[in-house]
Design an enzyme around this catalytic site. Structure first.
Site, PDB file in Angstrom:
ATOM      1  N   SER A  89       0.818  -1.213   0.000  1.00 42.37           N
ATOM      2  CA  SER A  89       0.000   0.000   0.000  1.00 42.37           C
ATOM      3  C   SER A  89       0.856   1.269   0.000  1.00 42.37           C
ATOM      4  CB  SER A  89      -0.918   0.022   1.224  1.00 42.37           C
ATOM      5  OG  SER A  89      -1.662  -1.159   1.307  1.00 42.37           O
TER       6      SER A  89
HETATM    7  N1  SAH Z   1      -0.612  -5.169   4.038  1.00 44.05           N
HETATM    8  C1  SAH Z   1       0.171  -5.448   2.849  1.00 44.05           C
HETATM    9  C2  SAH Z   1      -0.523  -5.059   1.553  1.00 44.05           C
HETATM   10  C3  SAH Z   1      -1.608  -5.957   1.298  1.00 44.05           C
HETATM   11  S1  SAH Z   1      -2.209  -6.139  -0.363  1.00 44.05           S
HETATM   12  C4  SAH Z   1       1.529  -4.790   2.909  1.00 44.05           C
HETATM   13  O1  SAH Z   1       1.795  -4.031   3.856  1.00 44.05           O
HETATM   14  O2  SAH Z   1       2.340  -5.048   2.027  1.00 44.05           O
HETATM   15  C5  SAH Z   1      -3.517  -7.234   0.101  1.00 44.05           C
HETATM   16  C6  SAH Z   1      -3.062  -8.625   0.470  1.00 44.05           C
HETATM   17  O3  SAH Z   1      -4.202  -9.325   0.937  1.00 44.05           O
HETATM   18  C7  SAH Z   1      -2.525  -9.410  -0.713  1.00 44.05           C
HETATM   19  O4  SAH Z   1      -1.256  -9.913  -0.423  1.00 44.05           O
HETATM   20  C8  SAH Z   1      -3.554 -10.521  -0.885  1.00 44.05           C
HETATM   21  O5  SAH Z   1      -2.997 -11.736  -1.352  1.00 44.05           O
HETATM   22  C9  SAH Z   1      -4.107 -10.665   0.525  1.00 44.05           C
HETATM   23  N2  SAH Z   1      -5.424 -11.281   0.632  1.00 44.05           N
HETATM   24  C10 SAH Z   1      -6.494 -11.150  -0.203  1.00 44.05           C
HETATM   25  N3  SAH Z   1      -7.533 -11.868   0.244  1.00 44.05           N
HETATM   26  C11 SAH Z   1      -7.119 -12.475   1.387  1.00 44.05           C
HETATM   27  C12 SAH Z   1      -7.752 -13.363   2.314  1.00 44.05           C
HETATM   28  N4  SAH Z   1      -8.998 -13.778   2.147  1.00 44.05           N
HETATM   29  N5  SAH Z   1      -7.025 -13.787   3.384  1.00 44.05           N
HETATM   30  C13 SAH Z   1      -5.742 -13.378   3.569  1.00 44.05           C
HETATM   31  N6  SAH Z   1      -5.092 -12.552   2.721  1.00 44.05           N
HETATM   32  C14 SAH Z   1      -5.776 -12.109   1.636  1.00 44.05           C
END
Ligand code: SAH
Length: 243
Positions: A89
């Site tokens: 993000s």
């Molecule tokens: N917080 C992260 C950015 C997240 S992007 C950082 O600091 O880099 C969103 C993430 O959520 C992605 O890696 C995606 O694979 C994950 N995601 C999506 N759906 C999910 C779910 N149901 N359970 C766990 N992770 C999930």
């Protein structure tokens, strides 16, 4: 001896210069966030974030959380791709979400969507005990290794569908969802302590969402407030988008 010292100095000079360069870029990034918060004060209802949160972002080595070829862009105030169609993000958003969580030392925080591990590291810098769940196995593995290498021992990672939370380690003082959700997952509300708060992008996972704060009061009643339009990658898994 002196010759050896000079050789060693010269050998480490590029690394030292790079580290100094990243530190300067980190300071500039925090300054940019500060200005962006001022510019968006009408959404946020305030013109500045908690100084501890900004200091935490000033300490995390963001260049370690992005793909090597994007390192020179690590401190720009924008999201960057981390592979598998996912993104780390934008720093302003990480700062804002962390501020909205209102966490402090010793708080137990659940994160849904580990991604690169950057948000988890910021929370760890604030003294939180972090429990973070990632659905993509390769991202989970990479983030787990990275967080351990950087010494973030107070972060526990798990691969799986975060929709169900991590009941074994709950209830949590705060929960942060870093993927777009069409609704607040009931298991997460259940795993939130009375008096706790959840920060979550709510809305259409393929358009924009509203960054929202879900508060659970002492009696267990839930109230949701919206802050600002955001764009996150969709929540996937059994309850996510497109299923
Ligand atoms: N917080 C992260 C950015 C997240 S992007 C950082 O600091 O880099 C969103 C993430 O959520 C992605 O890696 C995606 O694979 C994950 N995601 C999506 N759906 C999910 C779910 N149901 N359970 C766990 N992770 C999930």
């Amino acid at each position: 001896m002196r010759g050896l010292a000079v050789v060693l100095f010269l050998a480490f000079l590029p690394q030292w210069a790079a580290a100094e360069g990243f530190a300067l870029q980190r300071d500039a990034m925090v300054e940019t966030i500060r200005r962006d918060v001022e510019d968006t004060r009408r959404y946020l209802g305030k013109g500045e974030l908690d100084l501890g949160v900004l200091a935490a972002l000033g300490r995390v080595r963001r260049h370690e959380f992005v793909p090597r070829e994007l390192r020179d862009r690590a401190y720009q105030n924008r999201p960057l791709p981390i592979g598998y169609g996912q993104t780390i993000s934008q720093p302003y958003i990480v700062a804002l979400m962390t501020d909205l969580l209102r966490v402090g030392p010793g708080d137990r925080v659940l994160e849904l969507g580990t991604g690169s591990g950057y948000q988890a590291a910021v929370l760890a810098e604030l003294g939180c005990r972090v429990f973070t769940v990632e659905i993509v196995p390769a991202l989970h593995e990479a983030a787990t290794g990275r967080l351990a290498r950087l010494g973030y021992d107070q972060v526990r990672t798990r691969q799986g569908d975060g929709y169900h939370g991590w009941a074994e380690h709950g209830p949590f003082d705060a929960i942060v969802v870093t993927a777009a959700a069409s609704h607040v997952p009931p298991p997460l509300v259940e795993q939130l302590k009375p008096g706790g708060r959840m920060v979550i992008p709510l809305g259409n996972p393929f358009l924009t969402q509203q960054l929202s704060v879900v508060e659970k009061d002492a009696a267990g009643a839930v109230r949701t407030r919206q802050f600002l339009p955001v764009v996150f990658v969709p929540l996937t898994g059994g309850h996510g988008a497109g299923r």
